[in-house]
Scaffold this motif. Sequence first.
Motif, mmCIF file in Angstrom:
data_model
loop_
_atom_site.group_PDB
_atom_site.id
_atom_site.type_symbol
_atom_site.label_atom_id
_atom_site.label_comp_id
_atom_site.label_asym_id
_atom_site.label_seq_id
_atom_site.Cartn_x
_atom_site.Cartn_y
_atom_site.Cartn_z
ATOM 1 N N ARG A 34 1.005 9.325 -5.738
ATOM 2 C CA ARG A 34 1.148 10.720 -5.333
ATOM 3 C C ARG A 34 2.081 11.468 -6.277
ATOM 4 N NH1 ARG A 34 3.721 10.831 0.132
ATOM 5 N NH2 ARG A 34 1.764 9.803 0.704
ATOM 6 N N LYS A 69 0.861 4.053 -2.885
ATOM 7 C CA LYS A 69 0.451 5.415 -2.550
ATOM 8 C C LYS A 69 1.502 6.435 -2.978
ATOM 9 C CE LYS A 69 0.370 6.490 1.789
ATOM 10 N NZ LYS A 69 -0.029 6.576 3.224
ATOM 11 N N TRP A 96 0.826 -1.207 0.000
ATOM 12 C CA TRP A 96 0.000 0.000 0.000
ATOM 13 C C TRP A 96 0.863 1.261 0.000
ATOM 14 C CZ3 TRP A 96 -4.682 1.513 -1.080
ATOM 15 C CH2 TRP A 96 -5.132 2.758 -0.620
ATOM 16 N N SER A 97 1.953 1.251 0.739
ATOM 17 C CA SER A 97 2.819 2.432 0.817
ATOM 18 C C SER A 97 3.464 2.728 -0.529
ATOM 19 C CB SER A 97 3.897 2.211 1.881
ATOM 20 O OG SER A 97 3.315 2.032 3.150
#
Length: 334
Positions: A175, A171, A167-168
């Motif tokens: 971004r 993300k 997930w990191s």
Amino acid sequence: AIDRLLLGMGITDLSFSAGWFLTTWPSPKENADWLWGASGNTQTCSAQAFFISLGFWGTPIYNTIISFYYRAMIEWNWTDDRLLRYDKYVHGAIWSAMLLRSSIYLGMKYFNAYGVICYVQSLPPDCNDDDCVRGDKNTWKIGIFEQIFPLWPCLLLNAYFMARVYWSIRKVAHRTKNLVLSPGDGLFEQLRHLKMQASLYVLVMYFCLVPDQIYVLIYFASPGRTFFNYWFETFAYMALPLQGYLNFLVYMRRKRRAHTSFGRVMMAPLRWKEVMDCMKATKRSNTNAAATGAGDGANEGVSVPVGGGGMRDVGSTAETSSATIPLLNDPEDK
């Protein structure tokens, strides 16, 4: 920091695999009538169980800490120096817990023959306090506890940490809209490498430990604990001690170079493509050699060109070779 954790996990893997490799040998020879190969005594049985217990607790705990470290590096941007601050506390806590718990089991005489190995079991199995030679009537509860803790919390935590890592990275990539983390970018490749390494360590853990856990759950859930499946048990028991070797392959998969012959042999699964190419080249070489041998007999009585523009009948390969050599000379040599 992660390399030190891998060293600690390697030691626990080695302890587990060494004890597991001995299988029935350390079991008391009094069990030889129902346990093939039993040729030890109570002390050797307890020693085997002691070393197996270190790995049975230590390996999943180390695996979980490694997954947490990968998460800290990717999600929280922790540096290796910051992780090293906690290094001695992590190792100290893990080894203190393992040695204390194994020593308690040793003192309570919980380590006895447990199938093809020695582990937590009363003697005789399912005994009452009055007829228990070693352990007590509650030893089987300790055995169930051993199957659940810390293994199952570690399995769940590893899955959670890997989900956070994925997930990191997703993300961060979303971004920046691939302006910074684009394929081929150094930081992108580093994050992808960390994610892959962490994922492989977790997959190895699941592959080696989960089959045995499923088998044990089925066994305890069966009426009278009579469940037995030869192939299932064999696969589960063979997978358990493989975790250390598979972790070694994960660690070495980016290095691809060993400095010793033993190391090159151990890394053979990582070089499967090179091995296959070598086998194909050997096969082609043998095929060409066979074709050349078949053609030697066909060359008898064939006229070949020789120096000076004439023709010459040759009856062997040696004559053919000597006859064609002048044609290979450079004109300036004449």
